[in-house]
Design a protein around this motif. Structure first.
Motif, PDB file in Angstrom:
ATOM      1  N   GLY A 261       0.779  -1.230   0.000  1.00  0.00           N
ATOM      2  CA  GLY A 261       0.000   0.000   0.000  1.00  0.00           C
ATOM      3  C   GLY A 261       0.810   1.279   0.000  1.00  0.00           C
ATOM      4  N   PHE A 262       2.135   1.173  -0.117  1.00  0.00           N
ATOM      5  CA  PHE A 262       2.965   2.375  -0.130  1.00  0.00           C
ATOM      6  C   PHE A 262       3.005   3.034  -1.507  1.00  0.00           C
ATOM      7  N   ALA A 263       2.883   2.254  -2.564  1.00  0.00           N
ATOM      8  CA  ALA A 263       3.128   2.776  -3.904  1.00  0.00           C
ATOM      9  C   ALA A 263       2.079   2.267  -4.882  1.00  0.00           C
ATOM     10  N   ALA A 264       2.005   2.950  -6.010  1.00  0.00           N
ATOM     11  CA  ALA A 264       1.143   2.527  -7.108  1.00  0.00           C
ATOM     12  C   ALA A 264       1.867   2.793  -8.420  1.00  0.00           C
ATOM     13  N   LEU A 265       1.676   1.901  -9.382  1.00  0.00           N
ATOM     14  CA  LEU A 265       2.291   2.020 -10.694  1.00  0.00           C
ATOM     15  C   LEU A 265       1.351   2.826 -11.597  1.00  0.00           C
ATOM     16  N   VAL A 266       1.856   3.905 -12.189  1.00  0.00           N
ATOM     17  CA  VAL A 266       1.015   4.765 -13.031  1.00  0.00           C
ATOM     18  C   VAL A 266       1.725   5.076 -14.337  1.00  0.00           C
ATOM     19  N   GLN A 267       0.936   5.450 -15.324  1.00  0.00           N
ATOM     20  CA  GLN A 267       1.458   5.876 -16.610  1.00  0.00           C
ATOM     21  C   GLN A 267       1.516   7.397 -16.660  1.00  0.00           C
ATOM     22  N   PRO A 268       2.417   7.969 -17.457  1.00  0.00           N
ATOM     23  CA  PRO A 268       2.452   9.428 -17.602  1.00  0.00           C
ATOM     24  C   PRO A 268       1.109   9.941 -18.117  1.00  0.00           C
ATOM     25  N   GLY A 269       0.732  11.113 -17.654  1.00  0.00           N
ATOM     26  CA  GLY A 269      -0.499  11.706 -18.145  1.00  0.00           C
ATOM     27  C   GLY A 269      -1.623  11.682 -17.131  1.00  0.00           C
ATOM     28  N   GLU A 270      -2.847  11.486 -17.597  1.00  0.00           N
ATOM     29  CA  GLU A 270      -4.026  11.618 -16.755  1.00  0.00           C
ATOM     30  C   GLU A 270      -4.028  10.639 -15.588  1.00  0.00           C
ATOM     31  N   GLU A 271      -3.528   9.422 -15.790  1.00  0.00           N
ATOM     32  CA  GLU A 271      -3.506   8.451 -14.696  1.00  0.00           C
ATOM     33  C   GLU A 271      -2.632   8.956 -13.557  1.00  0.00           C
ATOM     34  N   LEU A 272      -1.463   9.496 -13.874  1.00  0.00           N
ATOM     35  CA  LEU A 272      -0.587  10.072 -12.867  1.00  0.00           C
ATOM     36  C   LEU A 272      -1.267  11.227 -12.148  1.00  0.00           C
ATOM     37  N   GLY A 273      -1.824  12.165 -12.899  1.00  0.00           N
ATOM     38  CA  GLY A 273      -2.433  13.338 -12.288  1.00  0.00           C
ATOM     39  C   GLY A 273      -3.646  13.002 -11.447  1.00  0.00           C
ATOM     40  N   GLY A 274      -4.502  12.108 -11.944  1.00  0.00           N
ATOM     41  CA  GLY A 274      -5.710  11.762 -11.210  1.00  0.00           C
ATOM     42  C   GLY A 274      -5.417  11.101  -9.871  1.00  0.00           C
ATOM     43  N   LEU A 275      -4.484  10.145  -9.869  1.00  0.00           N
ATOM     44  CA  LEU A 275      -4.167   9.461  -8.612  1.00  0.00           C
ATOM     45  C   LEU A 275      -3.406  10.379  -7.664  1.00  0.00           C
ATOM     46  N   ALA A 276      -2.560  11.259  -8.208  1.00  0.00           N
ATOM     47  CA  ALA A 276      -1.846  12.210  -7.359  1.00  0.00           C
ATOM     48  C   ALA A 276      -2.834  13.106  -6.616  1.00  0.00           C
ATOM     49  N   ARG A 277      -3.824  13.620  -7.325  1.00  0.00           N
ATOM     50  CA  ARG A 277      -4.816  14.485  -6.668  1.00  0.00           C
ATOM     51  C   ARG A 277      -5.630  13.716  -5.642  1.00  0.00           C
ATOM     52  N   ALA A 278      -5.952  12.468  -5.946  1.00  0.00           N
ATOM     53  CA  ALA A 278      -6.721  11.664  -4.994  1.00  0.00           C
ATOM     54  C   ALA A 278      -5.919  11.407  -3.726  1.00  0.00           C
ATOM     55  N   TRP A 279      -4.646  11.073  -3.867  1.00  0.00           N
ATOM     56  CA  TRP A 279      -3.825  10.787  -2.694  1.00  0.00           C
ATOM     57  C   TRP A 279      -3.539  12.052  -1.892  1.00  0.00           C
ATOM     58  N   LEU A 280      -3.372  13.184  -2.560  1.00  0.00           N
ATOM     59  CA  LEU A 280      -3.113  14.427  -1.838  1.00  0.00           C
ATOM     60  C   LEU A 280      -4.356  14.901  -1.082  1.00  0.00           C
ATOM     61  N   SER A 281      -5.521  14.448  -1.489  1.00  0.00           N
ATOM     62  CA  SER A 281      -6.752  14.901  -0.841  1.00  0.00           C
ATOM     63  C   SER A 281      -6.937  14.312   0.548  1.00  0.00           C
ATOM     64  N   ASP A 282      -6.235  13.228   0.866  1.00  0.00           N
ATOM     65  CA  ASP A 282      -6.365  12.624   2.206  1.00  0.00           C
ATOM     66  C   ASP A 282      -4.990  12.401   2.840  1.00  0.00           C
ATOM     67  N   THR A 283      -4.113  13.403   2.688  1.00  0.00           N
ATOM     68  CA  THR A 283      -2.733  13.265   3.160  1.00  0.00           C
ATOM     69  C   THR A 283      -2.619  12.869   4.625  1.00  0.00           C
ATOM     70  N   PRO A 284      -3.282  13.525   5.576  1.00  0.00           N
ATOM     71  CA  PRO A 284      -3.093  13.147   6.990  1.00  0.00           C
ATOM     72  C   PRO A 284      -3.455  11.686   7.269  1.00  0.00           C
ATOM     73  N   GLU A 285      -4.598  11.232   6.740  1.00  0.00           N
ATOM     74  CA  GLU A 285      -5.013   9.850   6.973  1.00  0.00           C
ATOM     75  C   GLU A 285      -4.058   8.859   6.311  1.00  0.00           C
ATOM     76  N   ARG A 286      -3.624   9.185   5.093  1.00  0.00           N
ATOM     77  CA  ARG A 286      -2.722   8.277   4.375  1.00  0.00           C
ATOM     78  C   ARG A 286      -1.378   8.170   5.092  1.00  0.00           C
ATOM     79  N   LEU A 287      -0.825   9.292   5.538  1.00  0.00           N
ATOM     80  CA  LEU A 287       0.459   9.261   6.231  1.00  0.00           C
ATOM     81  C   LEU A 287       0.350   8.497   7.550  1.00  0.00           C
ATOM     82  N   ALA A 288      -0.763   8.661   8.266  1.00  0.00           N
ATOM     83  CA  ALA A 288      -0.947   7.925   9.517  1.00  0.00           C
ATOM     84  C   ALA A 288      -1.024   6.424   9.256  1.00  0.00           C
ATOM     85  N   ARG A 289      -1.710   6.044   8.190  1.00  0.00           N
ATOM     86  CA  ARG A 289      -1.835   4.629   7.864  1.00  0.00           C
ATOM     87  C   ARG A 289      -0.483   4.023   7.467  1.00  0.00           C
ATOM     88  N   LEU A 290       0.272   4.756   6.660  1.00  0.00           N
ATOM     89  CA  LEU A 290       1.572   4.236   6.223  1.00  0.00           C
ATOM     90  C   LEU A 290       2.573   4.187   7.382  1.00  0.00           C
TER      91      LEU A 290
END
Length: 326
Positions: A261-290
């Motif tokens: 659950g630490f990493a995800a494989l993404v392709q350049p472009g929309e997949e990278l941007g979409g997942l980046a925005r999703a992960w940044l939207s819950d930074t405190p919870e994600r960092l606590a979990r990791l």
């Protein structure tokens, strides 16, 4: 010669000829196999060379250079350090991050700044100072812990075409435009590709720096809200630091970081941007979990266990093996 003896001789001759033919056929097959293996190796080597050519040298004068020097109580060497950097990089801006020195470091830097307008002092004071090199590096770049993206891109699959590199940089630019700073230590291969493909406009909102050393990179990664990289080593390091990582690659030889659950494989472009925005939207919870997730690559105590087991095998007593971290 009797007919029976003649027939036996002819039969043996036929067997010898058949066996010799079989051996010859086997030798021909073996030589074809060896030749085929060599051709496959040659073709693979040629393909790898074509897709991993040495990076074309960039033009250093096309960029504005900023060198960051974190220091504390360095009066004995700070003047010499600044003089040496100025000689090596005459046009670079030199930023000295003084971590609340108690000697004459500050005064010496101010004296150098009075002589050279490209020397700058960033003064840190306690309680915000003396809390580690990583904090000093963040202060140098104007970043706050857990509030920025640290990105690195250097592999040929992401830098050898304008489409791939442009897709990565465009998404990093979108993240920066949305308000999350993006720190981008740029590899020489990437810098040359940016120049070659005319992509400098996508760097305007990124905090672009020269490549940083291993220790500095870990210090910066340790406080990042998100890592974006095509590096192999970062896929392991993120599991120790407890930081999320988007791996911009077609495949990876380190699936353990994905499975944990630490990493995800993404392709350049929309997949990278979409997942980046999703992960940044819950930074405190994600960092606590990791932070509560063990690294799949171990707990860093392997050397202690090896030493304990070696001592036990050598007959030096039943020394305890260091337990795995919880």
């Amino acid at each position: 010669m009797p007919d029976a003896l003649h027939d036996r001789i002819v039969l043996h001759q036929d067997a010898v000829v058949w066996f010799a033919g079989l051996i010859s056929l086997a030798l021909v097959g073996y030589m074809a196999f060896v030749s085929g293996r060599f051709l496959v190796y040659w073709a693979g080597s040629r393909h790898a060379f074509r897709h991993n050519r040495p990076a074309e040298p960039g033009d250093p004068s096309a960029f504005q250079w900023h060198l960051v020097i974190p220091c504390r109580d360095e009066e004995a060497v700070v003047t010499q350090t600044l003089d040496g950097l100025r000689a090596a990089a005459p046009e670079a801006h030199l930023w000295v991050i003084d971590d609340d020195s108690e000697d004459a470091t500050r005064e010496l830097v101010l004296a150098a700044a009075a002589r050279d307008p490209r020397v700058h002092l960033v003064q840190r004071r306690r309680p915000h100072a003396r809390i580690g090199k990583g904090a000093a590096l963040l202060a140098a770049h104007g970043l706050r812990p857990d509030g920025y993206v640290l990105a690195t891109v250097h592999r040929p699959e992401n830098t050898d075409t304008a489409e791939a590199l442009g897709a990565v940089l465009a998404e990093l630019d979108r993240i920066a435009r949305a308000g999350t700073p993006v720190l981008f230590p740029m590899h020489p291969r990437t810098r040359a590709a940016v120049e070659r493909f005319g992509l400098a406009g996508l760097l305007e909102r990124l905090a672009v720096t020269e490549p940083v050393g291993y220790g500095d990179f870990l210090g910066l990664a340790n406080h990042a809200a998100l890592l974006v990289s095509d590096s192999g080593g970062v896929q392991e390091e993120c599991t120790v630091l407890g930081r999320p990582l988007l791996v911009v690659r077609r495949s990876t030889e380190r699936p353990e970081a994905m499975e944990a659950g630490f990493a995800a494989l993404v392709q350049p472009g929309e997949e990278l941007g979409g997942l980046a925005r999703a992960w940044l939207s819950d930074t405190p919870e994600r960092l606590a979990r990791l932070a509560a997730t063990p690294s799949p690559y171990g707990d860093g105590l392997a050397s202690a266990r090896i030493a304990a087991l070696t001592a036990a095998l050598a007959g030096r007593g039943a020394e305890p093996v260091v337990p795995l971290a919880a």
